[in-house]
Design an enzyme around this catalytic site. Structure first.
Site, PDB file in Angstrom:
ATOM      1  CG  ASP A 231      -1.955   0.987   1.321  1.00 22.92           C
ATOM      2  OD1 ASP A 231      -2.885   0.882   0.508  1.00 22.92           O
ATOM      3  OD2 ASP A 231      -1.888   1.898   2.171  1.00 22.92           O
ATOM      4  CD  GLU A 296      -2.216   2.293  -3.542  1.00 24.09           C
ATOM      5  OE1 GLU A 296      -3.285   2.859  -3.762  1.00 24.09           O
ATOM      6  OE2 GLU A 296      -1.608   2.427  -2.470  1.00 24.09           O
TER       7      GLU A 296
HETATM    8  C1  GLC Z   1      -4.244   2.909  -0.563  1.00 23.84           C
HETATM    9  C2  GLC Z   1      -5.460   2.030  -0.460  1.00 23.84           C
HETATM   10  C3  GLC Z   1      -6.609   2.877  -0.009  1.00 23.84           C
HETATM   11  C4  GLC Z   1      -6.288   3.452   1.340  1.00 23.84           C
HETATM   12  C5  GLC Z   1      -4.980   4.232   1.306  1.00 23.84           C
HETATM   13  C6  GLC Z   1      -4.481   4.519   2.688  1.00 23.84           C
HETATM   14  O1  GLC Z   1      -4.391   3.855  -1.552  1.00 23.84           O
HETATM   15  O2  GLC Z   1      -5.686   1.386  -1.666  1.00 23.84           O
HETATM   16  O3  GLC Z   1      -7.800   2.163   0.032  1.00 23.84           O
HETATM   17  O4  GLC Z   1      -7.318   4.297   1.771  1.00 23.84           O
HETATM   18  O5  GLC Z   1      -3.975   3.506   0.672  1.00 23.84           O
HETATM   19  O6  GLC Z   1      -4.007   3.348   3.286  1.00 23.84           O
END
Ligand code: GLC
Ligand code: MG
Length: 573
Positions: A231, A296
């Site tokens: 994440d 991500e």
């Molecule tokens: C990422 C996740 C999202 C979350 C954010 C904070 O973007 O995909 O859902 O709110 O991180 O952890």
């Protein structure tokens, strides 16, 4: 070389991922895998509390094997107060009771193994929950203590420290700093949270933080997971001195903004993150079985994103440039070319993704009357409206294109049912922190998180035995239920199933892509293995080449491909 709309679309062939291996690692499964995102809260609820859980996932895994995916990525199921739907973790090595127990994880994994599915878990290293033992200890300790040094506590500005340490804004709206009350009852220091105030950012310059997460990795690797979706993998390191920065496009952007010339925000994409991923990669490389790290990272342009997947860093990164490309054939050709070029330059496969739990579902997004920034969402009072039938047609065509591309593809639960965004959720049902933090100015992401339908006639459409559902399901979702589509020719479920079967049979993830000449600019047409893919993004009829239609997103009449449709033609064996 990127294409523009006027370029002849027959470009040199892009080498296949297999030819691009830089270190002879061989054909690792993830290079061509189709990975299905399960959002556990909304997949299947076994105990009737209206929140999906791990036994629910296990009981329904056979549906994913039948769909034909290779792996499942589970969004967080760790202990968490659920302030950001589990992306606020209070214990990284335990399961939240709402989802089950560690034994339920083992059972899920065992079932997945029986079904030939790999399991990827979601790890959230940028921030913890404010309920994490570390943050509780930090609050109970004095400024300057080692407990506070695991987070980003700073004194405020102004005579009494009453102003935040800098001007950073939270992705979810409002300031990225919250002031604490010290032990003596007086207002004290501030802590940084790029997301909700319940998600304090960790200080990744602190070795204690680094060591802790290596242990967390080992904990789950020892338990047999096949990898991690990481994440906010562009956010861990902040620029020295935490300098002021106000992005031109206002807060709320997860990326650097679309303007490539704009300065990199001091909290995204800092050079120092790469050293962290190298240490994580070393840990994974110490394990057998092709374990994988997926970033991500909302980083642009794509050339920069390639840094996340250099041979000693992560294995894959979500291709958000692809996700954010609109219904525009020239733009799609360009982003596909760019993606294959930049990822192959570092020996990584490209990934492809159209939907996830943070964006408007592509069955709605591809037919919006105006653009909506990522994370803002749509609701009853939005000026942007969805044209539903057009959206579904385009989504089916877009998915047919995506599933033929070389590399690895990510699916989000429910897209195989053609689910649209749930636009008309009542205000008081909304749970995304974005909604409250912007006082309703942004709807946020609840519309893509509504529990999915399984059986049209069952309570909560089969999501929960009690009929409860943590977000209300639109009444017309019975028509999208899996049992309504199973075995029904022309259904979206059968479209995906057929596409995945053909993809596997012809190893489309591992083929070379060649653009085809002779089509208008508003057509996406390419060859991959024995398959010819033609997608009509224009308004007119497109004449198809000779060939057997093996997949069609709309009924095709002879050689005429209607607008907003795609086909796969497969060479006779
Ligand atoms: C990422 C996740 C999202 C979350 C954010 C904070 O973007 O995909 O859902 O709110 O991180 O952890
Ligand atoms: Mg439950």
């Amino acid at each position: 070389m990127p294409l523009d709309d006027t370029t002849d679309v027959s470009t040199p062939t892009v080498p296949s991922p297999a030819e691009l291996l830089v270190d002879g690692r061989g054909q690792e499964w993830w290079r061509t895998a189709v990975i299905y995102q399960v959002y556990p809260r909304s997949f299947a609820d076994s105990d009737g509390d209206g929140v999906g859980d791990l036994p629910g996932v296990t009981a329904r895994l056979d549906a994913l094997a039948a769909l034909g995916v290779d792996a499942v990525w589970l969004s967080p199921f760790y202990r968490s107060p659920q302030a950001d739907a589990g992306y606020d973790v209070s214990d990284y090595t335990d399961v939240d009771p709402v989802f089950g127990t560690l034994a339920d994880v083992d059972a899920l994994r065992a079932r997945a193994t029986e079904l030939g599915l790999r399991i990827i878990v979601d790890l959230v290293p940028n921030h913890t929950s404010s309920e994490h033992r570390w943050f509780r200890a930090a609050l109970a300790s004095a400024p300057g203590s080692e407990e506070r040094a695991r987070y980003l506590f700073r004194d405020g500005q102004g005579p009494d420290g009453e102003l935040p340490p800098n001007d950073w804004q939270s992705v979810f709206g409002g300031p990225a700093w919250t002031r604490v009350t010290e032990a003596d009852g007086r207002p004290g220091q501030w802590y940084l949270h790029l997301f909700d105030s319940s998600q304090p950012d960790l200080d990744w310059t602190n070795q204690v933080v680094r060591d802790e997460f290596l242990d967390v990795l080992r904990f789950w690797l020892d338990r047999g997971v096949d990898g991690f979706r990481v994440d906010v993998a562009h956010g861990l390191v902040k620029a020295e001195g935490l300098p002021d920065f106000r992005p031109a496009d206002d807060a709320g952007s997860m990326g650097g903004g679309q303007d490539a010339a704009a300065a990199t925000p001091p909290y995204w994409g800092q050079e120092g993150v790469h050293e962290i991923w190298r240490t994580w990669r070393e840990v994974l490389d110490g394990y057998d079985g092709d374990r994988v790290l997926v970033a991500e990272a909302w980083v642009d342009p794509l050339d920069r994103l390639a840094d996340w997947v250099r041979p000693d860093e992560m294995h894959q990164a979500f291709n958000f440039a692809y996700l954010e490309t609109g219904w525009d054939a020239g733009a799609i050709r360009r982003v596909v070319d760019d993606s294959l070029r930049v990822f192959s330059s570092v020996g990584a496969p490209s990934t492809w993704v159209l939907s996830n739990h943070d964006v408007i579902r592509h069955a709605s997004r591809l037919a919006l009357t105006e653009d909506v920034p990522q994370g803002h969402g749509i609701g009853p009072a939005s000026t942007a409206r969805v044209v539903p039938e057009l959206g579904l047609a385009r989504a089916r065509a877009a998915s047919a294109v995506m599933l033929a591309l070389p590399g690895s593809a990510y699916l989000y639960q429910g897209e195989e049912l053609g689910l649209p965004e749930a636009v008309d959720l009542p205000d008081d049902a909304r749970q995304d922190p974005t909604w409250a933090r912007t006082s309703g100015a942004r709807y946020g992401r609840d519309g893509c998180r509504v529990p999915i339908p399984w059986e049209s006639g069952a309570p909560a459409f089969g999501f929960s035995p009690s009929g409860a559902s943590w977000l209300p399901q639109p009444a017309d979702w019975s028509t999208y239920a899996r049992d309504e589509q199973q075995g029904v020719a022309g259904s979206t479920l059968e479209l995906y199933r057929t596409a995945l079967a053909l993809r596997r049979a012809h190893d489309l993830g591992g083929q070379q892509l060649t653009w085809l000449d002779g089509f208008a600019d508003d057509v996406v047409a390419f060859r991959t293995g024995p398959v010819t893919v033609v997608a009509n993004l224009g308004d007119g009829i497109v004449e198809l080449p000779v060939g057997e239609v093996a997949l069609a997103t709309m009924a095709v009449d002879g050689p005429a491909l209607p607008p907003n449709a795609a086909v796969w033609l497969v060479d006779a064996a």
